[in-house]
Design an enzyme around this catalytic site. Sequence first.
Site, PDB file in Angstrom:
ATOM      1  N   CYS A 190       0.871  -1.041  -0.115  1.00 18.60           N
ATOM      2  CA  CYS A 190      -0.088   0.000  -0.100  1.00 18.60           C
ATOM      3  C   CYS A 190       1.042   1.311  -0.014  1.00 18.60           C
ATOM      4  CB  CYS A 190      -1.027  -0.323   1.224  1.00 18.60           C
ATOM      5  SG  CYS A 190      -1.766  -1.483   1.164  1.00 18.60           S
ATOM      6  N   HIS A 225      -3.922   6.956   2.175  1.00 17.24           N
ATOM      7  CA  HIS A 225      -4.316   5.219   1.805  1.00 17.24           C
ATOM      8  C   HIS A 225      -5.522   5.035   2.219  1.00 17.24           C
ATOM      9  CE1 HIS A 225      -3.926   1.225   0.932  1.00 17.24           C
ATOM     10  NE2 HIS A 225      -3.982   0.787   2.190  1.00 17.24           N
ATOM     11  N   ASN A 245     -10.261  -0.685  -0.854  1.00 19.78           N
ATOM     12  CA  ASN A 245      -8.710  -0.645  -0.803  1.00 19.78           C
ATOM     13  C   ASN A 245      -8.218  -1.298  -1.910  1.00 19.78           C
ATOM     14  OD1 ASN A 245      -5.999  -0.638   0.094  1.00 19.78           O
ATOM     15  ND2 ASN A 245      -6.382  -1.891   2.066  1.00 19.78           N
TER      16      ASN A 245
HETATM   17  N1  COA Z   1     -18.686  -9.680   8.382  1.00 18.58           N
HETATM   18  C1  COA Z   1     -19.346  -9.712   9.457  1.00 18.58           C
HETATM   19  N2  COA Z   1     -18.494  -9.706  10.683  1.00 18.58           N
HETATM   20  C2  COA Z   1     -17.234  -9.906  10.541  1.00 18.58           C
HETATM   21  C3  COA Z   1     -16.487  -9.809   9.219  1.00 18.58           C
HETATM   22  C4  COA Z   1     -17.506  -9.431   8.093  1.00 18.58           C
HETATM   23  N3  COA Z   1     -17.119  -9.239   6.855  1.00 18.58           N
HETATM   24  N4  COA Z   1     -15.172  -9.867   9.430  1.00 18.58           N
HETATM   25  C5  COA Z   1     -15.094 -10.185  10.440  1.00 18.58           C
HETATM   26  N5  COA Z   1     -16.027 -10.111  11.091  1.00 18.58           N
HETATM   27  C6  COA Z   1     -16.223 -10.318  12.901  1.00 18.58           C
HETATM   28  C7  COA Z   1     -15.186 -11.137  13.279  1.00 18.58           C
HETATM   29  O1  COA Z   1     -15.085 -12.435  13.038  1.00 18.58           O
HETATM   30  C8  COA Z   1     -14.998 -10.732  14.792  1.00 18.58           C
HETATM   31  O2  COA Z   1     -16.082 -11.727  15.202  1.00 18.58           O
HETATM   32  P1  COA Z   1     -16.018 -11.794  17.044  1.00 18.58           P
HETATM   33  O3  COA Z   1     -16.377 -10.717  17.635  1.00 18.58           O
HETATM   34  O4  COA Z   1     -17.304 -12.793  17.159  1.00 18.58           O
HETATM   35  O5  COA Z   1     -14.636 -12.620  16.885  1.00 18.58           O
HETATM   36  C9  COA Z   1     -15.895  -9.276  14.808  1.00 18.58           C
HETATM   37  O6  COA Z   1     -16.299  -9.217  13.393  1.00 18.58           O
HETATM   38  C10 COA Z   1     -14.611  -8.263  14.913  1.00 18.58           C
HETATM   39  O7  COA Z   1     -13.665  -8.664  14.181  1.00 18.58           O
HETATM   40  P2  COA Z   1     -12.403  -7.634  14.039  1.00 18.58           P
HETATM   41  O8  COA Z   1     -11.470  -8.285  13.458  1.00 18.58           O
HETATM   42  O9  COA Z   1     -12.089  -7.245  15.413  1.00 18.58           O
HETATM   43  O10 COA Z   1     -13.200  -6.498  13.415  1.00 18.58           O
HETATM   44  P3  COA Z   1     -12.325  -5.010  13.069  1.00 18.58           P
HETATM   45  O11 COA Z   1     -13.330  -4.061  13.579  1.00 18.58           O
HETATM   46  O12 COA Z   1     -11.161  -4.952  13.650  1.00 18.58           O
HETATM   47  O13 COA Z   1     -12.655  -5.056  11.178  1.00 18.58           O
HETATM   48  C11 COA Z   1     -11.084  -5.134   9.519  1.00 18.58           C
HETATM   49  C12 COA Z   1     -11.933  -5.740  10.793  1.00 18.58           C
HETATM   50  C13 COA Z   1     -10.530  -6.254   8.519  1.00 18.58           C
HETATM   51  C14 COA Z   1     -12.148  -4.638   8.668  1.00 18.58           C
HETATM   52  C15 COA Z   1     -10.369  -4.278  10.396  1.00 18.58           C
HETATM   53  O14 COA Z   1      -9.631  -4.915  11.232  1.00 18.58           O
HETATM   54  C16 COA Z   1      -9.269  -3.502   9.203  1.00 18.58           C
HETATM   55  O15 COA Z   1      -9.761  -2.835   8.096  1.00 18.58           O
HETATM   56  N6  COA Z   1      -7.948  -3.706   9.501  1.00 18.58           N
HETATM   57  C17 COA Z   1      -6.964  -3.332   8.387  1.00 18.58           C
HETATM   58  C18 COA Z   1      -6.824  -4.313   7.335  1.00 18.58           C
HETATM   59  C19 COA Z   1      -6.066  -3.582   6.200  1.00 18.58           C
HETATM   60  O16 COA Z   1      -5.897  -2.248   6.092  1.00 18.58           O
HETATM   61  N7  COA Z   1      -5.512  -4.300   5.545  1.00 18.58           N
HETATM   62  C20 COA Z   1      -4.749  -3.831   4.311  1.00 18.58           C
HETATM   63  C21 COA Z   1      -3.304  -3.258   4.541  1.00 18.58           C
HETATM   64  S1  COA Z   1      -3.395  -1.726   4.706  1.00 18.58           S
END
Ligand code: COA
Length: 336
Positions: A122, A263, A293
Amino acid sequence: MRRAPLIRAAITATGRYMPRRAVPNSHFYGELGLDTNEEWIRSRTGVVERRIADVAGGETTASMSAWAAQQCLQRAGVAPEDVDGIVVATITPDQGVTATACIVQELIGATNAWAFDLVAACSGYVFGLSQATAMVRAGMARRVLVIGAETMSSILDYTDRDTCIIFGDGAGCSLVEAVDEGGLEVLDFAMHAAGAGATLLNVPAGGSVRPASHDTVDERLHFVKQDGRAVFKHAVTRISQVITELLDKNGLTADDVALVVPHQANIRIIEACGRRLKVDMGRIAVSVDRWANTTAATIPTTLDLALEEGRIKPGDLVVFAAFGAGFTWGSALLRA
Ligand code: COA
């Protein structure tokens, strides 16, 4: 205080190509039957839809890059033969060997340009912009195309709701030129890496340690894996830090910045950075809602959109900031 370089490097034009197919969130809980929903995706990521390339129909990382580059050159009034170099930042090249930049060079007819790919996920566009700027300032090139382009859909596991909903495909291009005036002058950079993050965000197979095999395919190791929560925290901290570092070393504060082009990983990451830096959302460019993204393509495409919307005025200070796999992170300071 920064000494002015003898040769002024500026972004004189931009271009973008977004795949024709827009994929709404309902695709994931509807057609794909994933255990997710509209409310979760919108509120946790800010994504409303993303573009997905029709690779079989000709939309590849190279062709999307070429279309973005052609638009950019047309706007600049520069002929392809007058381009000295092409940098394509991508983690999804058309093929493993042969740089996508070389395919782009052929597609656009930039017969006098050198070409190479750059892998910084990224942060790739910001890192590529730094290379182009350095070469222009050093007199090694007069015109360099810096492209961020991805076909993320080729490395997404569409059974993994944690990753597949957050990415999209697309390409953005900037022309960096040696010019005495005009354009967005590139002033300075701050860039970092921390290889300790390599375990938290990666594609495990397909490299020389785990080449493609039946096992790696069966184990779904050619797809993006991430610890989303850990990546989220690092992204907020590092993006905020690297913007502050860049402003500090140029004797500036966040109040001096007219527009931040960050980003586009997640709207919550962008908002958290804005709060930390005390930059209101009116001064932050956002496209994650429409394009999600697109890894190396987020900043050049969002910049292109911001220019199209007339959000950058003469004299404005603009900051780019990115964080991604590696980990890598960096920021760039520009003046219109
Ligand atoms: N739909 C519904 N629930 C989902 C889900 C989806 N698509 N994806 C994850 N969940 C659930 C998880 O299983 C978790 O359930 P639990 O509480 O029962 O364990 C809950 O939602 C929370 O998960 P968590 O991972 O804490 O969510 P989050 O708020 O951190 O959001 C991302 C997840 C991936 C969207 C977020 O962490 C993110 O954007 N991270 C950065 C990733 C990124 O930018 N990567 C690229 C490089 S820059």
